[in-house]
Design an enzyme around this catalytic site. Structure first.
Site, PDB file in Angstrom:
ATOM      1  N   ARG A 224       2.496   6.789 -11.863  1.00 48.34           N
ATOM      2  CA  ARG A 224       3.629   6.105 -12.468  1.00 48.34           C
ATOM      3  C   ARG A 224       4.179   6.964 -13.602  1.00 48.34           C
ATOM      4  O   ARG A 224       3.406   7.608 -14.329  1.00 48.34           O
ATOM      5  CB  ARG A 224       3.177   4.761 -13.050  1.00 48.34           C
ATOM      6  CG  ARG A 224       2.969   3.685 -12.018  1.00 48.34           C
ATOM      7  CD  ARG A 224       4.293   3.214 -11.430  1.00 48.34           C
ATOM      8  NE  ARG A 224       4.156   2.157 -10.450  1.00 48.34           N
ATOM      9  CZ  ARG A 224       4.281   2.315  -9.138  1.00 48.34           C
ATOM     10  NH1 ARG A 224       4.523   3.506  -8.613  1.00 48.34           N
ATOM     11  NH2 ARG A 224       4.190   1.283  -8.323  1.00 48.34           N
ATOM     12  N   HIS A 272      10.953   9.444  -6.048  1.00 47.75           N
ATOM     13  CA  HIS A 272       9.961   8.422  -5.681  1.00 47.75           C
ATOM     14  C   HIS A 272       9.872   8.270  -4.149  1.00 47.75           C
ATOM     15  O   HIS A 272      10.030   7.171  -3.606  1.00 47.75           O
ATOM     16  CB  HIS A 272      10.332   7.082  -6.340  1.00 47.75           C
ATOM     17  CG  HIS A 272       9.159   6.165  -6.537  1.00 47.75           C
ATOM     18  ND1 HIS A 272       8.912   5.484  -7.698  1.00 47.75           N
ATOM     19  CD2 HIS A 272       8.152   5.806  -5.692  1.00 47.75           C
ATOM     20  CE1 HIS A 272       7.829   4.745  -7.575  1.00 47.75           C
ATOM     21  NE2 HIS A 272       7.338   4.937  -6.361  1.00 47.75           N
TER      22      HIS A 272
HETATM   23  C1  OXD Z   1       5.046   2.414  -5.197  1.00 49.98           C
HETATM   24  C2  OXD Z   1       5.665   2.572  -3.867  1.00 49.98           C
HETATM   25  O1  OXD Z   1       4.441   1.378  -5.488  1.00 49.98           O
HETATM   26  O2  OXD Z   1       6.487   3.496  -3.716  1.00 49.98           O
HETATM   27  O3  OXD Z   1       5.154   3.357  -5.986  1.00 49.98           O
HETATM   28  O4  OXD Z   1       5.356   1.814  -2.957  1.00 49.98           O
END
Ligand code: OXD
Length: 309
Positions: A224, A272
């Protein structure tokens, strides 16, 4: 009674379409439909602000669109009796491992350097780093961390792993707790963060910890963004102590256009995407969670709200 998709900033249409397929007659709404609040039994969301959930008096379950539910947990009006579920996609660990291996090889096999040489038609060979210069250290040995650690074993890179409590992973040198963190860090030429976000891991990747890596180390963050103090990383990259970073998660997503990560020559920044659960999996697990909540059954995918994952 219905499911409401509040996936902002992720587009709601693909989640709503997959839910309509999976829900067999349960109405599915998005924020655009302005549904009657008392009809909402389940909400599918990626992140949440305080003051929203209290508008839905009959909410039975809050489902994350992602593998982590940390962005749903901090709100003041999350009722104690409402379980929060996350997505568990069997392919996720494998996809994140692919991302980490790809970036590790990009860094350790000097791919950016050779691309730059190619652009100048320059034929120059550099020594291949030895395996002992490419020791991988994975922080977090849950399902994802273990998939990452295992993916490196056939590549010949020594692999270490660190977790809060002791874990055994065949072929991986494991370390646990704060006492063993310095030893773990001192042996990680490639530090991979696959930790969940908790109060203990927030800000864990800071100047103090990153400076314990060997000089010339690389960081790969698939945990994160809030775990990394970005200015500390920038200082260590600019000062030449760290050699590079691949960042798939950021404190603010997307990072603002003037954020240094977009243009730093030593940074690979991706939006991401290390793993993406399929819309069908997300939808099916949300519908199952609602059915379980209606039937008063346990929620196997619920997170421990106090642990944070
Ligand atoms: C997360 C996802 O939780 O991308 O980071 O699923």
């Amino acid at each position: 009674m219905a499911i409401l998709v509040l996936s902002n900033p992720l587009p709601s249409a693909p989640f709503a379409a997959a839910l309509r397929q999976a829900a067999h007659g349960i109405p599915v709404w998005t924020e655009l439909d302005n549904p009657p609040p008392e009809a909402v039994e389940a909400i599918l969301a990626w992140r949440m602000k305080s003051g929203i959930l209290s508008q839905y008096p009959n909410l039975r379950v809050l489902c994350s669109t992602g593998a982590g539910a940390d962005k749903l947990l901090g709100v003041d009006d999350l009722p104690e009796h409402v379980p929060v579920t996350r997505v568990v996609d069997p392919m996720q660990g494998m996809e994140i491992a692919q991302y980490v291996v790809a970036n590790t090889l990009h860094f350790t096999r000097d791919m950016a350097l050779y691309a730059e040489q190619q652009s100048r038609a320059k034929w120059e060979r550099h020594r291949v780093r030895t395996a002992m210069q490419c020791r991988v250290g994975v922080m977090g040995l849950g399902a994802v961390g273990q998939a990452i650690a295992r993916a490196f074993l056939p590549l010949g890179y020594p692999v270490g792993g660190w977790s809060r409590t002791p874990r055994m992973v065949p072929g991986v040198a494991t370390f646990a707790g704060n006492e063993e963190l310095p030893q773990f860090l001192s042996q990680a030429d490639i530090l991979v963060c696959a930790l969940p976000l908790t109060e203990e891991t927030r800000g864990l990747l800071n100047h103090h910890t990153l400076a314990q890596l060997p000089r010339g180390a690389f960081l790969i963050n698939v945990g994160r963004g809030e775990q990394l103090i970005e200015p500390d990383l920038q200082a260590l990259l600019d000062g030449g102590y760290l050699a590079g970073a691949a960042l798939d998660v950021f404190e603010r997503e997307p990072p603002p256009p003037d954020n240094w990560v977009w243009s730093h020559p030593k940074v690979v920044a991706t939006p991401h995407i290390a793993a993406q659960a399929s819309f069908d999996t997300v939808a099916q697990q949300c519908v199952d969670a609602l059915r379980r909540a209606r039937d008063g059954l346990p929620q196997p995918l619920a997170v421990n709200r106090h642990a944070g994952y």
